[in-house]
Design a protein around this motif. Structure first.
Motif, PDB file in Angstrom:
ATOM      1  N   ARG A 145       0.759   7.013  -6.639  1.00  0.00           N
ATOM      2  CA  ARG A 145      -0.309   8.002  -6.795  1.00  0.00           C
ATOM      3  C   ARG A 145       0.233   9.408  -6.532  1.00  0.00           C
ATOM      4  O   ARG A 145      -0.120  10.362  -7.242  1.00  0.00           O
ATOM      5  CB  ARG A 145      -1.463   7.710  -5.850  1.00  0.00           C
ATOM      6  CG  ARG A 145      -2.704   8.540  -6.193  1.00  0.00           C
ATOM      7  CD  ARG A 145      -3.793   8.424  -5.157  1.00  0.00           C
ATOM      8  NE  ARG A 145      -3.452   9.115  -3.935  1.00  0.00           N
ATOM      9  CZ  ARG A 145      -4.345   9.700  -3.137  1.00  0.00           C
ATOM     10  NH1 ARG A 145      -5.632   9.660  -3.437  1.00  0.00           N
ATOM     11  NH2 ARG A 145      -3.969  10.304  -2.036  1.00  0.00           N
ATOM     12  N   ASP A 146       1.102   9.556  -5.543  1.00  0.00           N
ATOM     13  CA  ASP A 146       1.708  10.859  -5.268  1.00  0.00           C
ATOM     14  C   ASP A 146       2.527  11.338  -6.459  1.00  0.00           C
ATOM     15  O   ASP A 146       2.562  12.545  -6.758  1.00  0.00           O
ATOM     16  CB  ASP A 146       2.603  10.774  -4.029  1.00  0.00           C
ATOM     17  CG  ASP A 146       1.807  10.652  -2.735  1.00  0.00           C
ATOM     18  OD1 ASP A 146       0.588  10.925  -2.759  1.00  0.00           O
ATOM     19  OD2 ASP A 146       2.407  10.270  -1.709  1.00  0.00           O
ATOM     20  N   ASN A 191      -3.881   3.089   5.772  1.00  0.00           N
ATOM     21  CA  ASN A 191      -3.103   4.083   5.035  1.00  0.00           C
ATOM     22  C   ASN A 191      -4.056   5.199   4.591  1.00  0.00           C
ATOM     23  O   ASN A 191      -5.004   4.940   3.850  1.00  0.00           O
ATOM     24  CB  ASN A 191      -2.432   3.438   3.821  1.00  0.00           C
ATOM     25  CG  ASN A 191      -1.442   4.373   3.147  1.00  0.00           C
ATOM     26  OD1 ASN A 191      -1.750   5.519   2.853  1.00  0.00           O
ATOM     27  ND2 ASN A 191      -0.253   3.876   2.874  1.00  0.00           N
ATOM     28  N   ALA A 226       0.650   4.162  -2.766  1.00  0.00           N
ATOM     29  CA  ALA A 226       0.453   5.560  -2.389  1.00  0.00           C
ATOM     30  C   ALA A 226       1.549   6.434  -2.976  1.00  0.00           C
ATOM     31  O   ALA A 226       1.292   7.569  -3.416  1.00  0.00           O
ATOM     32  CB  ALA A 226       0.419   5.693  -0.871  1.00  0.00           C
ATOM     33  N   THR A 269      -4.685  -2.432   5.006  1.00  0.00           N
ATOM     34  CA  THR A 269      -4.609  -1.504   3.882  1.00  0.00           C
ATOM     35  C   THR A 269      -5.373  -0.219   4.172  1.00  0.00           C
ATOM     36  O   THR A 269      -4.934   0.886   3.836  1.00  0.00           O
ATOM     37  CB  THR A 269      -5.173  -2.175   2.613  1.00  0.00           C
ATOM     38  OG1 THR A 269      -4.384  -3.319   2.303  1.00  0.00           O
ATOM     39  CG2 THR A 269      -5.173  -1.229   1.434  1.00  0.00           C
ATOM     40  N   LEU A 274      -7.354   5.905  -4.904  1.00  0.00           N
ATOM     41  CA  LEU A 274      -6.473   4.748  -4.696  1.00  0.00           C
ATOM     42  C   LEU A 274      -7.364   3.622  -4.210  1.00  0.00           C
ATOM     43  O   LEU A 274      -7.836   3.631  -3.071  1.00  0.00           O
ATOM     44  CB  LEU A 274      -5.367   5.047  -3.682  1.00  0.00           C
ATOM     45  CG  LEU A 274      -4.499   3.865  -3.232  1.00  0.00           C
ATOM     46  CD1 LEU A 274      -4.002   3.057  -4.416  1.00  0.00           C
ATOM     47  CD2 LEU A 274      -3.329   4.336  -2.378  1.00  0.00           C
ATOM     48  N   THR A 327       0.823  -1.206   0.000  1.00  0.00           N
ATOM     49  CA  THR A 327       0.000   0.000   0.000  1.00  0.00           C
ATOM     50  C   THR A 327       0.856   1.254   0.000  1.00  0.00           C
ATOM     51  O   THR A 327       0.517   2.246  -0.644  1.00  0.00           O
ATOM     52  CB  THR A 327      -0.939  -0.003   1.220  1.00  0.00           C
ATOM     53  OG1 THR A 327      -1.648  -1.245   1.263  1.00  0.00           O
ATOM     54  CG2 THR A 327      -1.939   1.132   1.128  1.00  0.00           C
ATOM     55  N   ALA A 328       1.969   1.218   0.715  1.00  0.00           N
ATOM     56  CA  ALA A 328       2.874   2.365   0.734  1.00  0.00           C
ATOM     57  C   ALA A 328       3.432   2.626  -0.667  1.00  0.00           C
ATOM     58  O   ALA A 328       3.548   3.781  -1.098  1.00  0.00           O
ATOM     59  CB  ALA A 328       4.005   2.128   1.730  1.00  0.00           C
ATOM     60  N   SER A 330      -3.943   7.336   2.394  1.00  0.00           N
ATOM     61  CA  SER A 330      -4.012   7.591   0.956  1.00  0.00           C
ATOM     62  C   SER A 330      -5.045   6.709   0.263  1.00  0.00           C
ATOM     63  O   SER A 330      -5.487   7.015  -0.843  1.00  0.00           O
ATOM     64  CB  SER A 330      -2.640   7.360   0.308  1.00  0.00           C
ATOM     65  OG  SER A 330      -1.702   8.324   0.739  1.00  0.00           O
ATOM     66  N   VAL A 331      -5.416   5.597   0.898  1.00  0.00           N
ATOM     67  CA  VAL A 331      -6.398   4.685   0.303  1.00  0.00           C
ATOM     68  C   VAL A 331      -7.782   5.322   0.397  1.00  0.00           C
ATOM     69  O   VAL A 331      -8.238   5.686   1.486  1.00  0.00           O
ATOM     70  CB  VAL A 331      -6.385   3.320   1.018  1.00  0.00           C
ATOM     71  CG1 VAL A 331      -7.471   2.412   0.458  1.00  0.00           C
ATOM     72  CG2 VAL A 331      -5.022   2.664   0.866  1.00  0.00           C
ATOM     73  N   THR A 332      -8.448   5.436  -0.740  1.00  0.00           N
ATOM     74  CA  THR A 332      -9.753   6.093  -0.769  1.00  0.00           C
ATOM     75  C   THR A 332     -10.907   5.103  -0.835  1.00  0.00           C
ATOM     76  O   THR A 332     -12.028   5.450  -0.450  1.00  0.00           O
ATOM     77  CB  THR A 332      -9.870   7.041  -1.968  1.00  0.00           C
ATOM     78  OG1 THR A 332      -9.751   6.290  -3.192  1.00  0.00           O
ATOM     79  CG2 THR A 332      -8.774   8.103  -1.920  1.00  0.00           C
TER      80      THR A 332
END
Length: 233
Positions: A170-171, A197, A167, A194, A183, A163-164, A199-201
């Motif tokens: 995506r960044d 994090n 992310a 997961t 994400l 997941t990192a 950043s996970v939407t």
């Protein structure tokens, strides 16, 4: 179950394959559903599901043409990992006068499909942004290689690393000025890892709806809602 997590639920329907159950999930707060094929997407859209993600690549003229027309009737997103496929989807969407949402599919360790490197994902995202009839939404990162890992510590480590990385990709897209707000990741076996994090939407967990003995040993707290009575002779 998602208390304390910023991600929203987009349950995969591969276990239930039932629009009526999917509608109940949406009514309970899910943002839409995840499916495996364009035909499943059509069934969900026809039932009134507001948003459908095909968490796979859609290839072949018949399926691509069908998807382009379906995108004119429902909010549809598709995963991509190939320049030729992006061009084919764009041509079909242009001919149908529709817009197809797109997530860049990332390989985060499953070694099945998806962009193999961040630079490849960036190039694909740039192509999508420039393509007619396609709308870049972000990335998909299914960490299936650790979904059923029985050792909790190992599962946490693998899922956290995957997941990192997603992310970070995506960044990279966002830093390039690309619209990559989504994400999409996770499954029943890792939703509570997961999903931590920020950043996970959205989470694609789906097996929890019926639950099974194996998942139950990984993520306790879900009741079994479907059983089969059998006799062995």
């Amino acid at each position: 179950a998602l208390d304390g997590q910023t991600a929203r639920l987009r349950p995969h329907t591969k276990v239930q394959k039932c629009p009526d159950i999917a509608l109940l999930q949406v009514g309970a707060g899910a943002i839409g559903v995840t499916v495996a094929t364009v035909w499943e997407a059509a069934a969900m859209a026809a039932a009134g599901i507001p948003s459908v993600l095909i968490a796979n690549e859609v290839v072949g003229p018949e399926k691509i043409t069908f998807a382009a027309h379906l995108a004119g009737q429902a909010d549809l997103a598709i995963a991509v990992d190939d320049p030729g496929n992006i061009a084919d989807l764009s041509a079909a969407a242009g001919a149908a006068g529709s817009t197809i949402g797109v997530l860049i599919d990332l390989d985060v360790g499953l070694d099945r499909g998806g962009a193999r490197a961040a630079e490849q994902a960036l190039a694909l995202a740039r192509q999508v942004r420039a393509a007619t009839g396609l709308a870049l939404r972000g990335v998909q990162a299914y960490e299936g290689h650790c979904m059923l890992e029985p050792d909790r510590d190992t599962r946490i480590r693998l899922a956290t690393e995957a997941t990192a990385y997603a992310a970070g990709v995506r960044d990279l897209l966002l830093a390039d000025g690309l619209p990559a707000g989504t994400l999409s990741a996770g499954g029943t076996g890792t939703y509570n890892i997961t999903g931590k994090n920020p950043s996970v939407t959205e989470l694609q967990a789906g097996s929890f709806v019926f639950m099974d003995a194996f998942h139950g040993t990984l993520v306790p707290g879900f009741e079994v809602s479907l059983t089969v009575l059998t006799s062995v002779m």
